[in-house]
Design an enzyme around this catalytic site. Structure first.
Site, PDB file in Angstrom:
ATOM      1  N   GLU A   1      -3.771 -11.472  13.978  1.00 46.49           N
ATOM      2  CA  GLU A   1      -3.844 -10.127  14.160  1.00 46.49           C
ATOM      3  C   GLU A   1      -4.719  -9.809  14.533  1.00 46.49           C
ATOM      4  O   GLU A   1      -5.234  -8.243  15.026  1.00 46.49           O
ATOM      5  CB  GLU A   1      -2.947 -10.156  12.861  1.00 46.49           C
ATOM      6  CG  GLU A   1      -2.970  -8.528  12.487  1.00 46.49           C
ATOM      7  CD  GLU A   1      -1.866  -8.210  11.429  1.00 46.49           C
ATOM      8  OE1 GLU A   1      -0.668  -8.530  11.206  1.00 46.49           O
ATOM      9  OE2 GLU A   1      -2.326  -8.352  10.342  1.00 46.49           O
TER      10      GLU A   1
ATOM     11  N   LYS B   1       9.669  -3.878  13.909  1.00 48.07           N
ATOM     12  CA  LYS B   1       9.871  -3.759  12.684  1.00 48.07           C
ATOM     13  C   LYS B   1      10.891  -2.642  12.531  1.00 48.07           C
ATOM     14  O   LYS B   1      11.870  -2.785  12.252  1.00 48.07           O
ATOM     15  CB  LYS B   1       8.689  -3.380  12.174  1.00 48.07           C
ATOM     16  CG  LYS B   1       8.029  -4.543  11.233  1.00 48.07           C
ATOM     17  CD  LYS B   1       6.744  -4.635  11.174  1.00 48.07           C
ATOM     18  CE  LYS B   1       6.224  -3.411   9.507  1.00 48.07           C
ATOM     19  NZ  LYS B   1       5.107  -3.324   9.104  1.00 48.07           N
TER      20      LYS B   1
ATOM     21  N   GLU C   1      10.427  -5.615   3.741  1.00 48.62           N
ATOM     22  CA  GLU C   1      10.467  -6.416   3.104  1.00 48.62           C
ATOM     23  C   GLU C   1      10.168  -7.075   1.567  1.00 48.62           C
ATOM     24  O   GLU C   1      11.105  -7.712   0.536  1.00 48.62           O
ATOM     25  CB  GLU C   1       9.466  -8.257   4.015  1.00 48.62           C
ATOM     26  CG  GLU C   1       9.919  -7.763   5.283  1.00 48.62           C
ATOM     27  CD  GLU C   1       9.187  -7.202   6.419  1.00 48.62           C
ATOM     28  OE1 GLU C   1       9.255  -7.586   7.062  1.00 48.62           O
ATOM     29  OE2 GLU C   1       8.677  -6.225   5.405  1.00 48.62           O
TER      30      GLU C   1
ATOM     31  N   LYS D   1       0.897  -1.083  -0.329  1.00 50.34           N
ATOM     32  CA  LYS D   1      -0.012   0.112  -0.349  1.00 50.34           C
ATOM     33  C   LYS D   1       1.194   0.927   0.332  1.00 50.34           C
ATOM     34  O   LYS D   1       0.875   1.691  -0.870  1.00 50.34           O
ATOM     35  CB  LYS D   1      -0.879   0.190   1.024  1.00 50.34           C
ATOM     36  CG  LYS D   1      -2.191   1.237   1.347  1.00 50.34           C
ATOM     37  CD  LYS D   1      -3.314   0.987   2.629  1.00 50.34           C
ATOM     38  CE  LYS D   1      -3.605  -0.405   2.251  1.00 50.34           C
ATOM     39  NZ  LYS D   1      -4.346   0.295   3.328  1.00 50.34           N
TER      40      LYS D   1
ATOM     41  N   GLY E   1      -4.702  -4.655   5.786  1.00 50.96           N
ATOM     42  CA  GLY E   1      -4.620  -6.201   4.810  1.00 50.96           C
ATOM     43  C   GLY E   1      -5.177  -7.405   4.864  1.00 50.96           C
ATOM     44  O   GLY E   1      -4.787  -8.381   3.691  1.00 50.96           O
ATOM     45  N   ARG E   2      -5.116  -7.387   6.188  1.00 52.09           N
ATOM     46  CA  ARG E   2      -5.758  -9.584   6.622  1.00 52.09           C
ATOM     47  C   ARG E   2      -7.140  -9.246   6.041  1.00 52.09           C
ATOM     48  O   ARG E   2      -7.893 -10.506   5.670  1.00 52.09           O
ATOM     49  CB  ARG E   2      -5.700  -9.277   7.730  1.00 52.09           C
ATOM     50  CG  ARG E   2      -6.327  -9.205   8.831  1.00 52.09           C
ATOM     51  CD  ARG E   2      -5.596  -8.805  10.265  1.00 52.09           C
ATOM     52  NE  ARG E   2      -6.262  -8.781  10.804  1.00 52.09           N
ATOM     53  CZ  ARG E   2      -6.062  -6.781  11.443  1.00 52.09           C
ATOM     54  NH1 ARG E   2      -5.053  -6.878  10.632  1.00 52.09           N
ATOM     55  NH2 ARG E   2      -6.344  -6.362  12.636  1.00 52.09           N
TER      56      ARG E   2
ATOM     57  N   HIS F   1      -2.503 -38.311  11.203  1.00 50.36           N
ATOM     58  CA  HIS F   1      -1.438 -39.101  11.419  1.00 50.36           C
ATOM     59  C   HIS F   1      -0.066 -38.537  11.589  1.00 50.36           C
ATOM     60  O   HIS F   1       1.184 -38.647  11.743  1.00 50.36           O
ATOM     61  CB  HIS F   1      -0.675 -39.847  10.224  1.00 50.36           C
ATOM     62  CG  HIS F   1      -1.631 -40.895   9.114  1.00 50.36           C
ATOM     63  ND1 HIS F   1      -1.434 -42.367  10.400  1.00 50.36           N
ATOM     64  CD2 HIS F   1      -2.500 -40.924   8.468  1.00 50.36           C
ATOM     65  CE1 HIS F   1      -2.836 -42.822   9.613  1.00 50.36           C
ATOM     66  NE2 HIS F   1      -3.207 -42.257   8.396  1.00 50.36           N
TER      67      HIS F   1
END
Length: 544
Positions: free
Chosen positions: A357, A508, A216, A210, A271-272, A388
């Site tokens: 979050e 961050k 990153e 954005k 964002g999510r 399993h």
């Protein structure tokens, strides 16, 4: 400043639920089913193509009544209305929460400050569709005149988890002549492995940020730029091999991307909650605009159900309230999400961000410290693989792990008996978790006395089952919206802001400081704690 609300633990319904749990604590699911032959049909609800069976939750009609009373005391209906009205319910950031506008149909209206935002959303969708047409038809050519065959999405968090999950979930519907890759981790291995076998002349990068400043994402974007230029030469190649999902036109242009190929979104989209915005450009490229629109229709169907259905028959509300019950009264600390469809293998990882979050908060909307548990840990793997792996703990461990089983009546890939065996496992696991196996039953099988304790299953483990007809784009949209609104419901009960994420900021900020120190000479002075100082010094001595 937000007005101070009554403490959750002081509310009458909360106190009544505690008293109710004390009375219900010793009641087993075996008893609840034995005393109500229609329980399996009664404790179920259906909407937007999803059938929710919550009869194997440790609740009674009384439990549900008290949970609904708690929802009323916490103003859930009013808060739902406030979100759809465009109120700034994200109080810490003073923002509206209108991801529901991303899937509102053309011609509808959702307003913010008196402005209908739906036409803006539809305009971006139209530009995405035209771009998708050009890529998939081959009209868009790379720098050398060759068509694009590889799409690499560069993002992190919601700019990665949603697109990855949607691509994997809808891979059956995807254009197989296009190779889709996703880069998120700042670890250089992620980029190197994603691009190792790709031809730069046929590769398009989508840079999703954005602000166009995310550390990153921009580190990976710069590496992608260098990788492209090393193969294709001139800076002018960037405009043919990069597009952006961003709102920072200046940053995008400086990078070398034509702002005509910048797809925007808005600060009222977290964002999510953004996989159905321009962040989903890679999804549209993979599955085509028609399937993408179908996914939006599924989202919208669940949105409308959440907005209008009575709370007692409202799927997201029921799921959210059951989550509160399991977390705050049964004492569960985690939730296992168990999709019995291999295409949903990334769905639990997607839900981790959506849920944790959103509701991993320690203060309420007014800044008061909570004195109760909020967001549980979400985790999971596709069935039958998990059986399993970790199901042993779910069945016979010492902690309660509520489970969401997700399954589909019809497979996308019919192969022999595979789907019947898969579905048999879904139904068998929920039955075993609910009813278990008593010592008497084990002994009746001829088990030696010394072995009996090892083969006893306590049961009484709460599960919900979400059953749909088939995994389609519309079904996926409805499923994601179901969890979005369930998270919202829980956040409303807990009184937290489900739409900010200040917890990601401190690490961050410190990383920005430390990265410079890692690149300084070994003798440079450090001012961290002794552990961090020692680790930095040891790293700086490493021969790299």
């Amino acid at each position: 400043m937000n007005e101070k609300a009554p403490a959750l633990t002081a509310r009458p319904a909360w106190k009544a639920l505690h008293a109710h749990w004390d009375a219900l604590r010793g009641v087993h699911l075996r008893d609840l089913f034995a005393n109500d032959e229609h329980r399996g049909e009664r404790l179920a609800a259906e909407a937007a193509g999803l059938y929710l069976d919550y009869s194997k939750q440790r609740v009674t009609d009384g439990t549900l009544g008290l949970l609904l009373a708690l929802a009323a005391e916490c103003g859930l209906r009013e808060r739902i209305d406030a979100m759809f009205r465009g109120d700034r319910i994200n109080v810490s950031e003073k923002r509206a929460v209108l991801h529901v506008a991303l899937r509102a149909p053309a011609g509808s209206s959702l307003t913010l400050d008196g402005l209908n935002v739906v036409p803006q959303v539809q305009a971006v969708l139209g530009r995405m569709e035209e771009f998708t047409r050009r890529i998939r038809s081959g009209d868009w050519k790379g720098h050398t005149g060759r068509r694009i065959r590889n799409i690499v999405n560069i993002g992190i968090g919601g700019s990665d988890l949603g697109p990855v999950m949607a691509y994997e979930a809808l891979r059956w519907y995807s254009e197989r002549d296009l190779t889709l890759r996703f880069v998120s981790n700042v670890d250089g291995t992620d980029f190197v492995e994603a691009t190792r076998d790709l031809d730069p002349a046929e590769t398009l990068f989508i840079v999703s940020s954005k602000t166009f400043t995310t550390l990153e994402t921009m580190t990976n974007a710069q590496s992608a730029r260098a990788w492209t230029l090393a193969a294709l030469g001139s800076d002018t190649t960037v405009a043919k091999h990069f597009v952006a999902v961003s709102t920072n036109a200046e940053g995008v242009a400086k990078f070398g991307i034509d702002t005509a190929n910048m797809f925007g979104f808005w600060d009222w989209v977290g964002g999510r909650y953004s996989m159905d915005s321009a962040i989903g450009l890679s999804t549209m490229l993979a599955i085509g605009s028609q399937h993408f629109r179908a996914m939006l229709e599924g989202f919208h169907a669940m949105d409308e159900h959440f907005r209008t259905a009575p709370l007692e028959r409202n799927l997201p509300v029921l799921m959210g309230l059951l989550g509160v019950w399991n977390t705050n009264f049964l004492g569960a600390r985690t939730v296992a999400v168990l999709p019995y469809d291999q295409y949903l293998k990334r769905f639990p990882a997607y839900l981790q961000q959506l849920t944790m979050e959103s509701n991993g908060k320690h203060v309420t909307l007014d800044g008061s410290t909570v004195d109760y548990q909020t967001g549980p840990v979400y985790w999971g793997e596709p069935g039958t693989n998990g059986q399993h792996s970790f199901y042993q703990l779910i069945h016979q461990g010492t902690q309660a792990v509520p489970c969401d089983f997700i399954a589909f009546r019809k497979p996308l890939n019919a192969l022999g008996r595979h789907h019947d065996l898969l579905m048999a496992n879904v139904f068998a696991q929920t039955e075993a978790l609910a009813f278990g196996k008593t010592a008497e039953q084990v002994k009746a099988e001829g088990t030696p006395d010394w072995l009996v304790p090892h083969r006893v299953f306590a049961g009484n483990r709460p599960t919900s089952t979400i059953l749909a007809d088939q995994l389609t784009p519309a079904t996926l949209g409805a499923l994601v919206a179901l969890y979005e609104h369930s998270v919202f419901t829980q956040g409303t009960i807990w009184g937290v802001d489900s739409f900010d994420q200040w917890g990601v900021e401190l690490g961050k900020a410190l990383a920005q400081r430390i990265v410079g120190e890692l690149e300084e000479p070994a003798g440079a002075k450090l001012a961290h704690d002794s552990s961090t100082n020692a680790l930095i010094k040891r790293y700086r001595r490493t021969d790299r």
